[in-house]
Design an enzyme around this catalytic site. Structure first.
Site, PDB file in Angstrom:
ATOM      1  CE  LYS A 121      51.132  43.019  35.226  1.00  0.00           C
ATOM      2  NZ  LYS A 121      50.629  43.555  36.509  1.00  0.00           N
TER       3      LYS A 121
ATOM      4  CD  GLU B 171      41.375  31.002  38.099  1.00  0.00           C
ATOM      5  OE1 GLU B 171      40.247  31.550  38.088  1.00  0.00           O
ATOM      6  OE2 GLU B 171      42.193  31.121  39.020  1.00  0.00           O
TER       7      GLU B 171
ATOM      8  CD  GLU C 219      34.643  37.556  39.327  1.00  0.00           C
ATOM      9  OE1 GLU C 219      35.207  38.129  38.385  1.00  0.00           O
ATOM     10  OE2 GLU C 219      35.098  36.543  39.886  1.00  0.00           O
TER      11      GLU C 219
HETATM   12  P1  ADP Z   1      41.533  41.645  38.708  1.00  0.00           P
HETATM   13  O1  ADP Z   1      41.078  43.006  39.075  1.00  0.00           O
HETATM   14  O2  ADP Z   1      40.493  40.598  38.733  1.00  0.00           O
HETATM   15  O3  ADP Z   1      42.812  41.230  39.320  1.00  0.00           O
HETATM   16  P2  ADP Z   1      42.650  42.287  36.095  1.00  0.00           P
HETATM   17  O4  ADP Z   1      42.306  41.355  35.002  1.00  0.00           O
HETATM   18  O5  ADP Z   1      42.439  43.735  35.912  1.00  0.00           O
HETATM   19  O6  ADP Z   1      41.787  41.736  37.242  1.00  0.00           O
HETATM   20  O7  ADP Z   1      44.160  42.096  36.541  1.00  0.00           O
HETATM   21  C1  ADP Z   1      44.854  40.868  36.568  1.00  0.00           C
HETATM   22  C2  ADP Z   1      46.272  41.068  36.090  1.00  0.00           C
HETATM   23  O8  ADP Z   1      46.262  41.413  34.701  1.00  0.00           O
HETATM   24  C3  ADP Z   1      47.016  42.190  36.797  1.00  0.00           C
HETATM   25  O9  ADP Z   1      48.350  41.760  37.012  1.00  0.00           O
HETATM   26  C4  ADP Z   1      46.960  43.323  35.778  1.00  0.00           C
HETATM   27  O10 ADP Z   1      48.033  44.238  35.896  1.00  0.00           O
HETATM   28  C5  ADP Z   1      47.055  42.558  34.465  1.00  0.00           C
HETATM   29  N1  ADP Z   1      46.524  43.254  33.276  1.00  0.00           N
HETATM   30  C6  ADP Z   1      45.597  44.245  33.227  1.00  0.00           C
HETATM   31  N2  ADP Z   1      45.366  44.609  31.942  1.00  0.00           N
HETATM   32  C7  ADP Z   1      46.153  43.813  31.165  1.00  0.00           C
HETATM   33  C8  ADP Z   1      46.351  43.680  29.741  1.00  0.00           C
HETATM   34  N3  ADP Z   1      45.701  44.423  28.864  1.00  0.00           N
HETATM   35  N4  ADP Z   1      47.229  42.749  29.303  1.00  0.00           N
HETATM   36  C9  ADP Z   1      47.886  41.959  30.173  1.00  0.00           C
HETATM   37  N5  ADP Z   1      47.740  42.040  31.511  1.00  0.00           N
HETATM   38  C10 ADP Z   1      46.894  42.950  32.018  1.00  0.00           C
END
Ligand code: ADP
Length: 491
Positions: free
Chosen positions: A194, A268, A399
């Site tokens: 995803k 990561e 961050e």
């Molecule tokens: P960043 O803003 O640093 O990219 P996020 O951690 O919000 O950080 O997003 C990274 C990925 O994780 C995106 O693909 C987002 O859609 C996904 N994501 C956000 N919330 C969840 C969750 N609760 N479980 C799994 N994936 C998530």
């Protein structure tokens, strides 16, 4: 022609005419379905969302929002491909498919680069020279390992895990997809990936490449959506491994969800890297490294050098040179080849950065930004530095993920090391000095997964990458990156 709008105003007065990358050669669909079982299919609830260009807020395409049922379909397709074809295929044959992906990606490099810059806001120079070539290099590198796993794990037999669920962020959309898909495929796993909700387009282009490469249907499935879709992947009982790159907060949620399950995982997460500049460093080179570490790519890099620790005797010189260099940085159209700093990825991210600028000032830091003009539409942030900040300040500890640098000074080696290590993170770091002994001492003392010496932000598929402390669990890249996708047993 140089007009007052594009003329770069600083002493010396160079002027750059616009040099935009053309977008005539790219093909984007108006609407993308989910890539499941080797073809694009409609989401079961027919829900779609827009992905926009953060440089002008215009819609680029509509993208499917995958529900739990869609994720289930994707996992089932991946499982069928795993059991039926991919895990049984001779490793040499698997390798050929991965080489094919790498070659097609190289052939379409221009298109990938332009789409990456349109969808994510990063300068074309970065996507063209870094993201796309490195993504192809990862596929080439891991293709080479596919039939040599016996040499990667001498005396042991490496077996695939099964279906890998992979969730990636918006800062390096194509590169992160390559980091995750290439080692998974080389070791015989199948994939449900995803991309982030603000940058799905290069992953969907990659789906087209994967189809063109003739991979058996279901070996790679790409589902789009936001956090809920990601959570559905994490919690799906048919997934054997989770690879996640993103924020520490979401990493925590994922780790909690996986606790007590048999799923293997790598996380990561965030970073707050320090660039440590000693008085004996080549100062001009260090200033360039600092600029590269935090301002290029809008600071949208988890291993960005977002803190500068500079030895007191050269602090004034370094800060003066940094300010001078900041004035020459061009902020603007990501597709322009002259641009140094592109658009901030989303309005949400811009708000987050702006809230940190406010916090930094309220905490007593002295803020300095370059004087450049910003485009009227889109999301932008000038390169920014904070001086006069304390170790406990939030702009030093947290961050920000934007072009914002917190500057502190130090007197002794031990003070520099203590300050560099004093954050919850430990992803990367940099050391600038003329003395080899200092480099070794610093790299041994820094609790960070990657430390660059007299350079910054250099990547190679053969190097492992990953963090200490709250920066994550496990390593990706290199030989270490294979380990995360196999279980080892006796021959
Ligand atoms: P960043 O803003 O640093 O990219 P996020 O951690 O919000 O950080 O997003 C990274 C990925 O994780 C995106 O693909 C987002 O859609 C996904 N994501 C956000 N919330 C969840 C969750 N609760 N479980 C799994 N994936 C998530």
């Amino acid at each position: 022609m140089a007009t007052p709008e594009n003329k770069l105003a600083f002493d010396g007065g160079w002027a750059y005419d616009p040099a935009p990358e053309s977008t005539d050669h790219i093909s984007l669909k108006k609407r993308y379905g989910l890539f499941i079982g080797g073809e694009f299919v409609a989401p079961e609830n027919s829900r779609y969302f827009d992905t926009i260009n953060p440089a002008n807020e215009q819609k680029l395409a509509r993208v499917a929002e995958a529900s739990e049922a869609d994720v289930d379909r994707a996992v089932k397709a991946a499982r069928a491909a795993y059991s039926g074809v991919w895990s049984r295929m001779p490793a040499k044959e698997r390798g050929k498919y991965i080489y094919r992906i790498a070659r097609i990606m190289q052939e379409r490099a221009r298109e990938f680069a332009a789409i990456e810059s349109l969808d994510g806001g990063k300068p074309i120079r970065e996507s063209r020279d870094i993201d796309v070539p490195l993504a192809a290099a990862h596929f080439f590198y891991y293709a080479g390992w596919a039939d040599k796993l016996d040499y990667a794990f001498p005396g042991q037999r490496a077996k695939p895990l099964g279906v890998a669920g992979q969730i990636i962020p918006w800062n390096f959309p194509l590169l992160m997809a390559a980091w995750k898909i290439a080692p998974a495929l080389a070791t015989g796993n199948t994939v449900v990936l995803k991309p982030a909700e603000t940058t799905p387009l290069t992953a969907l282009k990659l789906a087209e490449v994967i189809a063109d490469a003739g991979l058996p249907p279901g070996v790679v499935n790409i589902v789009t959506g936001a956090g809920k879709t990601g959570a559905a992947i994490v919690n799906h009982p048919g997934v054997d491994k989770i690879a996640f790159t993103g924020s520490t907060n979401v990493g925590r949620i994922i780790q909690r969800a996986l606790a007590g399950t048999r799923k293997k995982y790598t996380l990561e997460l965030g970073g707050k890297a320090a660039n440590v500049v000693f008085a004996d460093a080549a100062i001009d080179q260090a200033v360039e490294g600092i600029v590269n570490g935090i301002f290029f790519n809008q600071g949208h890099v988890c291993c960005a050098g977002s803190r500068l620790l500079v030895q007191e005797s050269v602090a004034d010189e370094v800060v003066a040179k940094l300010k001078e260099r900041m004035e020459t940085l061009i902020v603007g159209d990501p597709l322009d080849k002259n641009t140094d700093i592109g658009a901030i990825n989303s309005s949400m991210q811009l708000e987050k950065i702006q809230s940190y600028l406010k916090i930094g000032k309220e905490e007593g830091g002295e803020m300095h930004q370059s004087a450049c003009r910003l485009p009227k539409k889109g999301y932008w942030c000038r390169p920014t530095i904070f001086t006069g900040v304390a170790q406990s300040n939030r702009v030093v500890q947290e961050e920000i993920f934007g072009p914002v640098l917190a500057i502190q000074t130090f007197r002794s080696f031990d003070e520099a090391l203590a300050k560099a290590n004093n954050t919850p993170y430990g992803l990367s770091g940099g050391v600038w000095t003329d003395k080899g002994a200092k480099i070794f001492k610093m790299t041994q003392g820094l609790r960070a997964g990657v430390v660059w010496a007299n350079t910054f932000n250099k990547f190679d598929p053969t190097s492992p990458f990953g963090g200490y402390k709250e920066s994550g669990v496990g390593r990706e890249g290199g030989l270490h990156g294979l380990d995360a996708y196999v279980k080892l047993g006796a021959r």
